[in-house]
Design an enzyme around this catalytic site. Structure first.
Site, PDB file in Angstrom:
ATOM      1  N   LYS A  80       0.842  -1.199   0.000  1.00 43.85           N
ATOM      2  CA  LYS A  80       0.000   0.000   0.000  1.00 43.85           C
ATOM      3  C   LYS A  80       0.878   1.251   0.000  1.00 43.85           C
ATOM      4  CE  LYS A  80      -3.981  -2.110   0.174  1.00 43.85           C
ATOM      5  NZ  LYS A  80      -3.481  -3.328  -0.471  1.00 43.85           N
ATOM      6  N   ASP A  81       0.326   2.325  -0.563  1.00 43.90           N
ATOM      7  CA  ASP A  81       1.074   3.569  -0.721  1.00 43.90           C
ATOM      8  C   ASP A  81       1.564   4.109   0.617  1.00 43.90           C
ATOM      9  OD1 ASP A  81       0.339   4.667  -3.743  1.00 43.90           O
ATOM     10  OD2 ASP A  81      -1.187   3.383  -2.856  1.00 43.90           O
TER      11      ASP A  81
END
EC number: 5.4.99.27
Length: 381
Positions: A80-81
């Site tokens: 995930k970012d």
């Protein structure tokens, strides 16, 4: 092949839309949707974790340090970012579950919060997610640009969007794919095998993006020019297609044309199959039932046929297909954003957007399609 980044073609033809987007925990949120329901029994604790300002790997290291669990024992479905507020599911051996509540303050100090605890029989593995829900806030948006953005979203809702890989695959300096090719050429190598594999996959991603952009170019030419002009274009490119086939391609209602020899896949998941009746498959594509796929070259890859293969060959590489540790695959050329919601807040000049994408698809691809930024060579995040 030129390995420098070139502008990737857009699906739609609107002028660039000016607004500001900052990839931050306030303006960008990602929520993982699990592949299956957890059974609430089993030897693996499954926690939903919210993080900000941390990559998934940094988060795993924090759990390892605080709980004493080995990183290899932790399971996760995807990365995930870092520059976002994200939630995702992590699995760990059940014996560590009692330590979670005791370390709540330690997690909070590191921008982590455990939102829920469940149990399951299996460890979460990479790819074990259905997709992600996204929230994005655009700033400095004029009423006219808000109206244009809504019009683009209507097109995306109807026809979908190109499934480009985002800039996360290519690194801060957009050169991961170059390092991947050097590894294949035995010009360089890193101590960590996972890093080598990731860099090689970046090269696969670069070739896929380039192929997808080429297919978009061909689709636009088919739509925008006469059969006679198309015949001349395909002749110059040494691609074999006759006038009757071109007429049929022009009649396909979807802006992305399905070509003879394309490998299709049931959507949003299912088996690969050859596109034998193009008119039928184009109708199924329009109904979001099946989607054409592009090559991720490698060992045991499934290749296209006929006209589609003639185009695909430019984006194949014998070093990928012969590399023992690099498996080939195919990826959706096209995806469909679902549950799209939007709101324009005029007094703040802000536009809020929510949507869902299947796993492996990037919010930056949708941002790219909306913004149409001039001179872009990659995504913003």
């Amino acid at each position: 092949m030129n390995l420098n980044f070139m502008p990737l073609l857009h699906a739609y033809n609107h002028a660039s839309i000016d607004f500001h987007f900052n990839s931050s925990a306030r303006d960008f949120c990602v929520h993982e949707v699990p592949l299956y329901e957890f059974s609430n029994t089993g030897e693996h604790a499954v926690i939903q974790v919210r993080k900000s300002g941390l990559s998934t790997l940094e988060m795993l290291h924090i759990f390892s340090q605080i709980l004493g669990v080995k990183i290899a024992e932790l399971g996760y479905a995807g990365l995930k970012d870092k520059n976002a507020l994200t939630t995702q599911f992590i699995s760990l051996p059940k014996k560590y579950a009692p330590l979670l509540e005791k370390n709540t303050s330690n997690f909070q100090e590191r921008n982590l919060k455990v939102l829920s605890l469940n149990y399951h029989h299996n460890k979460i593995k990479l790819g074990h997610l259905k997709g992600n829900r996204f929230f994005m806030r655009f700033k400095k948006m004029t009423p006219l640009n808000a109206q244009k953005t809504k019009q683009v979203l209507e097109q995306i809702a109807q026809f979908g969007m190109p499934n480009y890989f985002g800039s996360q695959r290519f690194g801060k300096f957009n050169d991961n794919h170059k390092e991947g090719l050097k590894i294949l050429q035995n010009k360089t190598k890193f101590a960590h095998q996972k890093l080598n594999a990731f860099l090689i996959s970046s090269y696969q991603s670069y070739l896929f993006n380039s192929l997808l952009s080429k297919r978009l170019e061909i689709s636009k030419i088919i739509s925008d020019f006469s059969v006679k002009e198309n015949l001349e274009f395909f002749k110059q490119k040494n691609l074999s297609v006759n006038s009757n086939a071109l007429k049929a391609l022009k009649n396909q209602a979807h802006p992305f044309k399905i070509l003879e020899g394309d490998v299709m896949c049931h959507y949003p998941y299912g088996k690969f199959f050859d596109a034998l009746k193009l008119e039928k498959e184009s109708e199924r594509f329009l109904k979001k039932e099946a989607v054409p796929t592009g090559l991720l070259d490698g060992k045991k890859a499934l290749y296209a046929k006929n006209l589609s293969l003639e185009i695909e060959k430019e984006f194949q590489h014998n070093l990928l297909s012969s590399h023992a540790k690099t498996l080939g695959s195919r990826r959706f050329f096209w995806v469909f954003a679902e549950n799209v919601t939007s709101q324009y807040i005029k007094e703040k000049a802000q536009f809020e957007l929510g949507f869902y994408l299947p796993k492996g698809s990037y919010a930056s691809a949708l941002l790219k399609e909306i913004k149409h930024e001039k001179g872009e060579n990659n995504d913003e995040f």
